[in-house]
Scaffold this active site. Structure first.
Site, PDB file in Angstrom:
ATOM      1  N   TRP A  21       7.904   1.256 -11.388  1.00 28.92           N
ATOM      2  CA  TRP A  21       8.294   0.304 -10.342  1.00 28.92           C
ATOM      3  C   TRP A  21       7.532  -1.014 -10.469  1.00 28.92           C
ATOM      4  O   TRP A  21       7.807  -1.960  -9.757  1.00 28.92           O
ATOM      5  CB  TRP A  21       8.098   0.910  -8.950  1.00 28.92           C
ATOM      6  CG  TRP A  21       6.800   1.619  -8.787  1.00 28.92           C
ATOM      7  CD1 TRP A  21       5.602   1.058  -8.457  1.00 28.92           C
ATOM      8  CD2 TRP A  21       6.571   3.026  -8.937  1.00 28.92           C
ATOM      9  NE1 TRP A  21       4.639   2.022  -8.403  1.00 28.92           N
ATOM     10  CE2 TRP A  21       5.203   3.239  -8.684  1.00 28.92           C
ATOM     11  CE3 TRP A  21       7.388   4.107  -9.250  1.00 28.92           C
ATOM     12  CZ2 TRP A  21       4.621   4.509  -8.748  1.00 28.92           C
ATOM     13  CZ3 TRP A  21       6.816   5.367  -9.308  1.00 28.92           C
ATOM     14  CH2 TRP A  21       5.450   5.561  -9.063  1.00 28.92           C
ATOM     15  N   ARG A  22       6.551  -1.055 -11.392  1.00 26.68           N
ATOM     16  CA  ARG A  22       5.867  -2.329 -11.615  1.00 26.68           C
ATOM     17  C   ARG A  22       6.638  -3.222 -12.581  1.00 26.68           C
ATOM     18  O   ARG A  22       6.190  -4.322 -12.897  1.00 26.68           O
ATOM     19  CB  ARG A  22       4.442  -2.076 -12.129  1.00 26.68           C
ATOM     20  CG  ARG A  22       3.558  -1.547 -11.027  1.00 26.68           C
ATOM     21  CD  ARG A  22       2.119  -1.376 -11.438  1.00 26.68           C
ATOM     22  NE  ARG A  22       1.332  -1.028 -10.254  1.00 26.68           N
ATOM     23  CZ  ARG A  22       0.154  -0.445 -10.300  1.00 26.68           C
ATOM     24  NH1 ARG A  22      -0.408  -0.149 -11.451  1.00 26.68           N
ATOM     25  NH2 ARG A  22      -0.494  -0.175  -9.176  1.00 26.68           N
ATOM     26  N   GLU A  34       7.527   2.844  -2.548  1.00 33.08           N
ATOM     27  CA  GLU A  34       6.520   2.856  -1.480  1.00 33.08           C
ATOM     28  C   GLU A  34       6.737   4.038  -0.531  1.00 33.08           C
ATOM     29  O   GLU A  34       5.784   4.659  -0.077  1.00 33.08           O
ATOM     30  CB  GLU A  34       6.540   1.538  -0.699  1.00 33.08           C
ATOM     31  CG  GLU A  34       6.013   0.348  -1.483  1.00 33.08           C
ATOM     32  CD  GLU A  34       4.539   0.489  -1.876  1.00 33.08           C
ATOM     33  OE1 GLU A  34       3.815   1.303  -1.263  1.00 33.08           O
ATOM     34  OE2 GLU A  34       4.119  -0.196  -2.819  1.00 33.08           O
ATOM     35  N   TYR A  79       7.564  16.464   2.781  1.00 37.74           N
ATOM     36  CA  TYR A  79       7.709  15.513   3.890  1.00 37.74           C
ATOM     37  C   TYR A  79       9.131  14.936   3.930  1.00 37.74           C
ATOM     38  O   TYR A  79       9.363  13.749   3.713  1.00 37.74           O
ATOM     39  CB  TYR A  79       6.639  14.413   3.810  1.00 37.74           C
ATOM     40  CG  TYR A  79       5.266  15.001   3.950  1.00 37.74           C
ATOM     41  CD1 TYR A  79       4.751  15.310   5.193  1.00 37.74           C
ATOM     42  CD2 TYR A  79       4.529  15.330   2.823  1.00 37.74           C
ATOM     43  CE1 TYR A  79       3.519  15.906   5.329  1.00 37.74           C
ATOM     44  CE2 TYR A  79       3.292  15.934   2.939  1.00 37.74           C
ATOM     45  CZ  TYR A  79       2.790  16.225   4.192  1.00 37.74           C
ATOM     46  OH  TYR A  79       1.581  16.819   4.307  1.00 37.74           O
ATOM     47  N   TYR A 122       2.150  -0.700   6.858  1.00 37.10           N
ATOM     48  CA  TYR A 122       1.759  -0.718   5.443  1.00 37.10           C
ATOM     49  C   TYR A 122       2.980  -0.968   4.543  1.00 37.10           C
ATOM     50  O   TYR A 122       2.976  -1.866   3.707  1.00 37.10           O
ATOM     51  CB  TYR A 122       1.064   0.601   5.015  1.00 37.10           C
ATOM     52  CG  TYR A 122       1.057   0.678   3.519  1.00 37.10           C
ATOM     53  CD1 TYR A 122       0.152  -0.098   2.791  1.00 37.10           C
ATOM     54  CD2 TYR A 122       2.028   1.402   2.821  1.00 37.10           C
ATOM     55  CE1 TYR A 122       0.200  -0.129   1.399  1.00 37.10           C
ATOM     56  CE2 TYR A 122       2.083   1.373   1.437  1.00 37.10           C
ATOM     57  CZ  TYR A 122       1.177   0.603   0.737  1.00 37.10           C
ATOM     58  OH  TYR A 122       1.246   0.557  -0.628  1.00 37.10           O
ATOM     59  N   ASP A 140      -4.067   0.287   3.464  1.00 36.96           N
ATOM     60  CA  ASP A 140      -3.820   1.718   3.259  1.00 36.96           C
ATOM     61  C   ASP A 140      -5.173   2.411   3.088  1.00 36.96           C
ATOM     62  O   ASP A 140      -6.234   1.774   3.228  1.00 36.96           O
ATOM     63  CB  ASP A 140      -2.894   1.959   2.053  1.00 36.96           C
ATOM     64  CG  ASP A 140      -3.604   1.782   0.720  1.00 36.96           C
ATOM     65  OD1 ASP A 140      -4.678   1.137   0.690  1.00 36.96           O
ATOM     66  OD2 ASP A 140      -3.105   2.303  -0.294  1.00 36.96           O
ATOM     67  N   CYS A 189     -12.768   2.840  -7.290  1.00 37.50           N
ATOM     68  CA  CYS A 189     -13.517   3.128  -6.055  1.00 37.50           C
ATOM     69  C   CYS A 189     -12.912   4.379  -5.411  1.00 37.50           C
ATOM     70  O   CYS A 189     -12.420   4.358  -4.290  1.00 37.50           O
ATOM     71  CB  CYS A 189     -13.441   1.922  -5.124  1.00 37.50           C
ATOM     72  SG  CYS A 189     -14.633   1.998  -3.788  1.00 37.50           S
ATOM     73  N   CYS A 196     -18.942   2.712 -10.047  1.00 37.11           N
ATOM     74  CA  CYS A 196     -19.502   1.399  -9.699  1.00 37.11           C
ATOM     75  C   CYS A 196     -19.932   0.635 -10.953  1.00 37.11           C
ATOM     76  O   CYS A 196     -19.899  -0.594 -10.981  1.00 37.11           O
ATOM     77  CB  CYS A 196     -20.675   1.558  -8.740  1.00 37.11           C
ATOM     78  SG  CYS A 196     -20.184   2.399  -7.218  1.00 37.11           S
ATOM     79  N   CYS A 205     -20.502  -6.038  -3.456  1.00 37.57           N
ATOM     80  CA  CYS A 205     -20.421  -4.756  -2.738  1.00 37.57           C
ATOM     81  C   CYS A 205     -21.764  -4.350  -2.134  1.00 37.57           C
ATOM     82  O   CYS A 205     -22.700  -3.996  -2.863  1.00 37.57           O
ATOM     83  CB  CYS A 205     -19.926  -3.671  -3.690  1.00 37.57           C
ATOM     84  SG  CYS A 205     -19.694  -2.094  -2.859  1.00 37.57           S
TER      85      CYS A 205
HETATM   86  S1  SF4 Z   1     -19.162  -1.207  -6.474  1.00 41.36           S
HETATM   87 FE1  SF4 Z   1     -18.415  -0.927  -4.391  1.00 41.36          FE
HETATM   88  S2  SF4 Z   1     -16.222  -1.391  -4.502  1.00 41.36           S
HETATM   89 FE2  SF4 Z   1     -16.941  -1.073  -6.590  1.00 41.36          FE
HETATM   90  S3  SF4 Z   1     -16.577   1.115  -7.002  1.00 41.36           S
HETATM   91 FE3  SF4 Z   1     -18.668   0.933  -6.243  1.00 41.36          FE
HETATM   92  S4  SF4 Z   1     -18.513   1.258  -4.059  1.00 41.36           S
HETATM   93 FE4  SF4 Z   1     -16.458   0.801  -4.791  1.00 41.36          FE
END
Ligand code: SF4
Length: 316
Positions: A21-22, A34, A79, A122, A140, A189, A196, A205
């Site tokens: 769908w992209r 969606e 659903y 959303y 979301d 994330c 991170c 962050c």
């Molecule tokens: S740095 Fe922050 S936004 Fe990036 S993955 Fe880690 S917790 Fe998530």
């Protein structure tokens, strides 16, 4: 601190998953994706999306079909109320503008989309931004988690997440931006193992040293539902199937008769089927018997629960 828009967008253009769908800007096709992804995993959603866009390439093609056919295509995606509302949406969109519809064309603004059956804030924002370029932010679960970690918020309210998403919105390409932020939450994330070290927006962050502390997991109250099922087969091995009414989690689908209590005289207990939904555990005692005339199960829409029950019966 604001997210670096350039860093996130260039990460997204390099690392985004190649999802079918992209490759389209067609609003109806994006709406289908969606709605499917509201409660179906991306990997499973792809097959359903391909089938749906092939059979129902326009709102009119779905509006001309019976809801049973949409439910049948939806079989296994779970659903099912989504499928029924989607069908209702297609019929509403295909009404003439004099009758409150859109003459078969999906409306293009989030405010209009929000008025349609099955469309919440959303989905309205996602479709309006991705398909029609409206400068509106999505919220979301993925975006909520990124926001909570970026700002060290333990339990952000929806209003707070919306405020943050609006403040950070890349207005000149909101569709790409919303998708980039959701992709970050879905692939980097993540809830349990955030990466991170490879996150493109780690400098802004605040929670990067202890990401798992944000946000606090929401407690889901699980409900238990106990049911009994009469699984009856005819002489040729076809099961008796009935179409369920318009209410409840299995509304409109077909399956062996089920209720909280059934008359078990002349039936034989063959076991229990457990089925887990997001907020509910369903336990079904299955009782075997015979009937005059069964029905071909592949000809109707069955839920995964009904398929498990038939598998326990062992004849279909
Ligand atoms: S740095 Fe922050 S936004 Fe990036 S993955 Fe880690 S917790 Fe998530």
């Amino acid at each position: 601190m604001h997210l670096s828009q350039n860093l996130l967008l260039s990460w997204y253009s390099e690392h985004k998953r190649d999802l079918p769908w992209r490759h389209t800007r067609d609003g109806w096709s994006i709406l289908l994706s969606e709605i499917l992804l509201q409660q179906t995993q991306v990997s499973r959603g792809i097959g359903y999306w391909l089938k749906l866009v092939e059979r129902f390439p326009t709102p009119q093609s779905m509006a001309d079909a019976e809801v049973d056919e949409v439910l049948h295509l939806w079989q296994g995606a779970g659903y099912y109320s989504r499928a029924r509302r989607l069908h209702a949406l297609s019929r509403q969109v295909c009404l003439s503008s004099n009758e409150g519809g859109y003459d078969g064309r999906l409306p293009t603004t989030s405010l209009e989309l929000l008025q349609l059956p099955g469309i919440g804030p959303y989905t309205a924002a996602a479709v309006a931004s991705i398909a029609f370029g409206e400068a509106v932010a999505c919220v979301d679960g993925n975006i909520r988690r990124v926001m909570a970690r970026q700002t060290k918020s333990i339990s952000p309210l929806t209003k707070e997440v919306e405020h943050w998403a609006n403040n950070n919105l890349f207005t000149s390409d909101a569709g790409n931006w919303n998708q980039a932020l959701m992709e970050l939450g879905a692939t980097i994330c993540t809830p349990k193992r955030p990466k991170c070290g490879t996150c493109p927006v780690s400098t802004s962050c605040s929670g990067r040293n202890e990401p798992l502390a944000y946000p606090l997991p929401k407690k889901i109250k699980r409900k238990r539902l106990d049911l009994m099922c009469e699984l009856r087969y005819d002489a040729s091995g076809l099961p008796q199937l009935v179409q369920r009414g318009d209410e409840g989690i299995l509304a409109g689908l077909w399956g062996p008769p089920m209720a909280e209590e059934i008359d078990i005289e002349s039936l034989e207990y063959i076991g229990e089927v457990k089925h887990t939904l997001t907020h509910r555990d369903i336990f079904v005692q299955v009782w075997l018997g015979t009937c005059q005339q069964g029905q071909e199960p592949t000809a109707v829409a069955l839920s995964s629960l009904d398929q498990k029950i038939l598998a326990l019966g062992g004849r279909q």
